[in-house]
Write a protein that holds these residues in place. Structure first.
Motif, PDB file in Angstrom:
ATOM      1  N   SER A   1       0.826  -1.208   0.000  1.00 50.65           N
ATOM      2  CA  SER A   1       0.000   0.000   0.000  1.00 50.65           C
ATOM      3  C   SER A   1       0.860   1.258   0.000  1.00 50.65           C
ATOM      4  N   ILE A   2       1.824   1.316   0.905  1.00 52.94           N
ATOM      5  CA  ILE A   2       2.722   2.473   0.957  1.00 52.94           C
ATOM      6  C   ILE A   2       3.564   2.553  -0.308  1.00 52.94           C
ATOM      7  N   GLY A   3       4.045   1.398  -0.774  1.00 54.43           N
ATOM      8  CA  GLY A   3       4.849   1.377  -1.991  1.00 54.43           C
ATOM      9  C   GLY A   3       4.090   1.863  -3.210  1.00 54.43           C
ATOM     10  N   SER A   4       2.828   1.483  -3.326  1.00 54.42           N
ATOM     11  CA  SER A   4       2.014   1.913  -4.470  1.00 54.42           C
ATOM     12  C   SER A   4       1.882   3.430  -4.504  1.00 54.42           C
TER      13      SER A   4
ATOM     14  N   CYS B   1       7.962  -2.967  -7.952  1.00 52.40           N
ATOM     15  CA  CYS B   1       8.514  -2.210  -6.836  1.00 52.40           C
ATOM     16  C   CYS B   1       8.087  -2.830  -5.510  1.00 52.40           C
ATOM     17  N   ALA B   2       6.827  -3.223  -5.408  1.00 53.17           N
ATOM     18  CA  ALA B   2       6.317  -3.827  -4.177  1.00 53.17           C
ATOM     19  C   ALA B   2       7.009  -5.146  -3.873  1.00 53.17           C
ATOM     20  N   THR B   3       7.371  -5.887  -4.911  1.00 57.86           N
ATOM     21  CA  THR B   3       8.091  -7.151  -4.706  1.00 57.86           C
ATOM     22  C   THR B   3       9.438  -6.907  -4.049  1.00 57.86           C
ATOM     23  N   ALA B   4      10.171  -5.907  -4.517  1.00 60.67           N
ATOM     24  CA  ALA B   4      11.467  -5.595  -3.919  1.00 60.67           C
ATOM     25  C   ALA B   4      11.312  -5.236  -2.448  1.00 60.67           C
TER      26      ALA B   4
ATOM     27  N   LEU C   1       7.529   0.335   8.311  1.00 60.60           N
ATOM     28  CA  LEU C   1       6.790   1.211   7.399  1.00 60.60           C
ATOM     29  C   LEU C   1       7.703   2.303   6.846  1.00 60.60           C
ATOM     30  N   ILE C   2       8.547   2.852   7.688  1.00 60.98           N
ATOM     31  CA  ILE C   2       9.465   3.899   7.235  1.00 60.98           C
ATOM     32  C   ILE C   2      10.436   3.343   6.197  1.00 60.98           C
ATOM     33  N   TYR C   3      10.975   2.144   6.447  1.00 61.05           N
ATOM     34  CA  TYR C   3      11.897   1.574   5.471  1.00 61.05           C
ATOM     35  C   TYR C   3      11.197   1.310   4.140  1.00 61.05           C
ATOM     36  N   SER C   4       9.985   0.763   4.182  1.00 66.33           N
ATOM     37  CA  SER C   4       9.236   0.476   2.953  1.00 66.33           C
ATOM     38  C   SER C   4       9.041   1.737   2.122  1.00 66.33           C
TER      39      SER C   4
END
Length: 418
Positions: free
Chosen positions: A54-57, A108-111, A129-132
């Protein structure tokens, strides 16, 4: 409908279907990580896999996509267009920008999600969450630009068709740095440094996750053609993807049978993933025989790689993510320089491609290790990476989320079965 409109429609449908398959890999990662860890942390694993997507998207749409595919600035980074605005005509896309965006988003989400398994069972939820956010914002997009966005590695002829290095090694090297900085789980190593196995709670869930990932890889690799009209290419990539996975699983089973006296289930499951990761870089340019060779190499590598990380480096990786994605991603990328039908060393191509492949692997590893070190160290020195000892012992589900993932069917001590 004119011919070019028909071609665009077919290509778009194929890219969107492939994107859906790659998205489903999130469920695969969640099941692998949940099954290979203890039940008291299952909910925490699920939340991390849900939120890194979710954050990555959002982050990738706002900034990451343009950094990765914007017009190149000195071959290092793309020009930024917030909210993925702009035409991106320089890419020469045959599908709508939105189709390409969603396909790249799931990559990107996979990585990002690879990291959660290696740091499982002791990482603070807010720290993760911060790292993601940062891997989707800058770490992954810069590597993607170097290779797929017209950057300096692309200019050298570096070949990574679907991301053995761009996606999997980025996740794997980030996982290595994070797991090293945060330290091992309580009880993982004795006082004299001997590694103690901490079994996961469900091989069934782990196996389900692997089969989901295997299925999703048929979108991951063939989908990277970005063309449903390239039927011969798609069919070939399906075959090489499948053969490498099968070879990886087979050789891992054999090795563990010989080394441990019995075929190891969890390691063999990781062997299949190792074959899939290894073939991803060259799936379009190697023969069926070459794909089997790469799968065998990856299957051997994952066994000794995981043992090396666990027993020599003393880095606690509950699911083997560093060995599967980091090491096998690198090995698979270098293998392109050996097995590529056009340019590979074993096909008379000389050392040029092999040199470029090795250079790319080391450059991406250096960038990822350096940037992830900065991110993890900053988090650790501010809000902290690791949960308190009592929380780790009790389980992250209760302390981080206030739930138990598996109900015990007890109400005030009275069994519901009575």
């Amino acid at each position: 409908m004119e011919t070019h409109e028909f071609v665009t429609a077919i290509d778009t449908i194929w890219v969107l279907l492939a994107a859906a398959l790659v998205f489903f890999m999130q469920a695969g990662f969640a099941m692998v990580e949940t099954g290979f860890t203890r039940s008291k942390n299952a909910g925490n694993i699920i939340m991390k896999n849900l939120m890194d997507f979710s954050i990555g998207s959002l982050t990738y749409w706002i900034v990451g996509f343009s950094i990765m595919f914007g017009i190149s600035s000195n071959g290092f980074i793309g020009n930024m267009n917030l909210l993925s605005t702009g035409s991106f005509e320089h890419l020469g896309l045959t599908v709508p920008k939105e189709a390409f965006l969603i396909f790249q988003t799931v990559f990107c989400a996979t990585a990002a999600t690879i990291v959660s398994g290696a740091m499982a069972e002791r990482t603070k939820f807010n720290a993760y969450l911060i790292y993601s956010f940062f891997i989707s914002l800058i770490i992954y997009p810069v590597v993607g630009h170097w290779t797929w966005g017209g950057g300096w590695l692309d200019g050298l002829g570096f070949m990574d068709f679907a991301g053995s290095t761009v996606v999997h090694s980025v996740g794997g090297w980030s996982a290595l740095m994070g797991a090293w900085i945060i330290g091992p789980r309580i009880g993982k190593y004795t006082k004299d440094g001997k590694a103690i196995a901490i079994p996961g709670h469900s091989l069934t869930l782990g196996a389900l996750g692997v089969f989901i990932l295997w299925l999703g890889w048929f979108g991951f690799n063939p989908g990277s053609t970005l063309s449903g009209m390239a039927s011969n290419d798609i069919a070939h990539i399906f075959v090489t993807t499948n053969l490498a996975a099968a070879a990886g699983a087979f050789i891992t089973m054999v090795i563990t049978w010989l080394r441990y006296g019995k075929p190891d289930v969890s390691m063999t499951l990781n062997g299949a993933l190792a074959g899939l990761v290894g073939i991803t870089a060259g799936t379009d340019v190697v023969s069926a025989v070459g794909s089997v060779a790469i799968g065998l190499i990856a299957g051997v590598t994952v066994v000794f790689g995981i043992e090396f990380i666990d027993r020599v480096l003393k880095v606690d990786d509950p699911v083997g993510a560093i060995g599967v994605h980091g090491i096998c991603g690198a090995v698979g990328t270098v293998s392109v320089g050996l097995f590529a039908v056009d340019g590979g060393l074993f096909y008379g191509g000389g050392l040029q491609l092999l040199f470029v492949q090795v250079l790319g692997v080391f450059a991406v590893a250096l960038w990822t290790l350096a940037t992830s070190f900065i991110v993890f160290k900053t988090i650790d020195s501010t809000i902290g990476l690791r949960v308190p000892e009592e929380e780790e012992v009790k389980g992250l589900d209760i302390e981080e989320h206030g739930i138990e993932s598996y109900a015990d069917f007890q109400v005030k001590g009275i069994s519901m079965t009575n």
